[in-house]
Motif scaffolding. Structure first.
Motif, PDB file in Angstrom:
ATOM      1  N   ASP A 206       1.565  -7.666  -4.882  1.00  0.00           N
ATOM      2  CA  ASP A 206       1.133  -8.317  -5.856  1.00  0.00           C
ATOM      3  C   ASP A 206       0.227  -9.489  -5.163  1.00  0.00           C
ATOM      4  O   ASP A 206       0.605 -10.303  -4.216  1.00  0.00           O
ATOM      5  N   ASN A 207      -1.019  -9.551  -5.361  1.00  0.00           N
ATOM      6  CA  ASN A 207      -2.126 -10.280  -4.797  1.00  0.00           C
ATOM      7  C   ASN A 207      -2.430 -11.354  -5.771  1.00  0.00           C
ATOM      8  O   ASN A 207      -3.626 -12.003  -5.515  1.00  0.00           O
ATOM      9  N   SER A 208      -1.761 -11.690  -6.890  1.00  0.00           N
ATOM     10  CA  SER A 208      -2.284 -12.469  -7.991  1.00  0.00           C
ATOM     11  C   SER A 208      -2.629 -14.001  -7.215  1.00  0.00           C
ATOM     12  O   SER A 208      -3.733 -14.580  -7.728  1.00  0.00           O
ATOM     13  N   ASP A 209      -1.941 -14.442  -6.547  1.00  0.00           N
ATOM     14  CA  ASP A 209      -2.126 -15.616  -5.701  1.00  0.00           C
ATOM     15  C   ASP A 209      -2.259 -15.484  -4.152  1.00  0.00           C
ATOM     16  O   ASP A 209      -1.849 -16.497  -3.649  1.00  0.00           O
ATOM     17  N   MET A 210      -3.098 -14.495  -3.791  1.00  0.00           N
ATOM     18  CA  MET A 210      -3.166 -14.402  -2.345  1.00  0.00           C
ATOM     19  C   MET A 210      -4.678 -14.157  -1.989  1.00  0.00           C
ATOM     20  O   MET A 210      -5.332 -13.525  -2.767  1.00  0.00           O
ATOM     21  N   LEU A 216      -5.173  -9.343   3.747  1.00  0.00           N
ATOM     22  CA  LEU A 216      -5.482  -8.372   5.122  1.00  0.00           C
ATOM     23  C   LEU A 216      -4.429  -8.524   6.294  1.00  0.00           C
ATOM     24  O   LEU A 216      -4.081  -7.411   6.904  1.00  0.00           O
ATOM     25  N   GLU A 217      -4.122  -9.620   6.622  1.00  0.00           N
ATOM     26  CA  GLU A 217      -3.236  -9.991   7.808  1.00  0.00           C
ATOM     27  C   GLU A 217      -2.042  -9.218   7.487  1.00  0.00           C
ATOM     28  O   GLU A 217      -1.503  -8.366   8.197  1.00  0.00           O
ATOM     29  N   ARG A 218      -1.178  -9.476   6.303  1.00  0.00           N
ATOM     30  CA  ARG A 218      -0.158  -8.924   5.834  1.00  0.00           C
ATOM     31  C   ARG A 218       0.004  -7.204   5.982  1.00  0.00           C
ATOM     32  O   ARG A 218       0.832  -6.673   6.420  1.00  0.00           O
ATOM     33  N   ILE A 219      -1.105  -6.743   5.295  1.00  0.00           N
ATOM     34  CA  ILE A 219      -1.076  -5.290   5.396  1.00  0.00           C
ATOM     35  C   ILE A 219      -1.558  -4.694   6.546  1.00  0.00           C
ATOM     36  O   ILE A 219      -0.867  -3.665   6.868  1.00  0.00           O
TER      37      ILE A 219
END
Length: 229
Positions: A206-210, A216-219
């Motif tokens: 969920d990237n609503s607040d990202m 990109l870093e996390r994935i």
């Protein structure tokens, strides 16, 4: 180090294509935007009067599918591949709202999905590919080593899409874009053939607040762990 297949699915306007494109570049993988393929078929149907008029003729579209030639052509100056329909660059035209309004209708057609899934599976035979869409982890590559399902609130996605369309010079309202997002969510999730759903082994993201950089870093870190085994 062996290569893997990375499948990124999710709702419209979650930034799947942007993340997939950047992830492929970071990993030196091939990127395939399957949504562009469905949009290109939609544009073909619109140009030939099969949809968008007083009455749709989806049967005629299905009969005309052998006339649809789709190719991704790499644009070195942009750093990614663009969609070509029958030899014509249609990258910008397929992103416009008129195509967005019609694409879910085309994506429900079993014959269209069969044709495009076969093309997509062919593209991933040698692995080392990042592919995004609606059914990559469930239908196209159920055996993919790394799967992500991207989501965000409809309002957040609509606002992102609204800004994107305004930046392109299109005259649209936020309410119009939000309605389109909500309609596509429903149609994509409830179609009979190959509906949008999260694969059991996919990571929900969920990237609503990202921001884009954090995403990109996390994935990218997730992907490296899968690649390194």
């Amino acid at each position: 180090m062996g290569k893997i297949i990375i499948a990124i699915d999710g709702y419209s306007s979650t930034g799947k294509s942007t993340i997939a494109k950047q992830l492929a570049k970071a990993l030196n993988y091939i990127y395939v935007d399957t949504g562009a393929m469905y949009r290109a078929v939609t544009l073909f149907a619109m140009r030939h009067g099969f949809i968008g008029g007083e009455k749709d003729d989806l049967e005629k579209l299905v009969q005309s599918l052998p006339q649809v030639d789709l190719k991704f052509v790499y644009n070195k100056s942009l750093g990614f591949s663009e969609m070509y329909l029958n030899g014509e660059n249609v990258e910008n035209e397929i992103r416009a709202l008129p195509v967005s309004r019609q694409v879910s209708k085309i994506a429900t057609l079993e014959q269209v999905r069969i044709k495009l899934v076969q093309m997509q599976q062919k593209m991933g035979e040698d692995k080392g590919i990042v592919m995004d869409g609606r059914d990559i982890g469930t239908v196209v590559f159920p055996e993919a080593e790394f799967k992500i399902f991207m989501t965000a609130s409809p309002e957040t996605r609509a606002f992102r899409r609204y800004k994107e369309l305004l930046d392109r010079g299109e005259k649209v309202s936020y309410e119009e874009v939000l309605k389109n997002v909500q309609t596509r969510d429903y149609v994509d999730s409830h179609r009979e053939f190959s509906p949008l759903r999260k694969a059991p082994d996919a990571i929900e993201f969920d990237n609503s607040d990202m921001g884009l950089k954090e995403q990109l870093e996390r994935i990218h870190n997730f992907a490296l762990r899968k690649i390194e085994g």
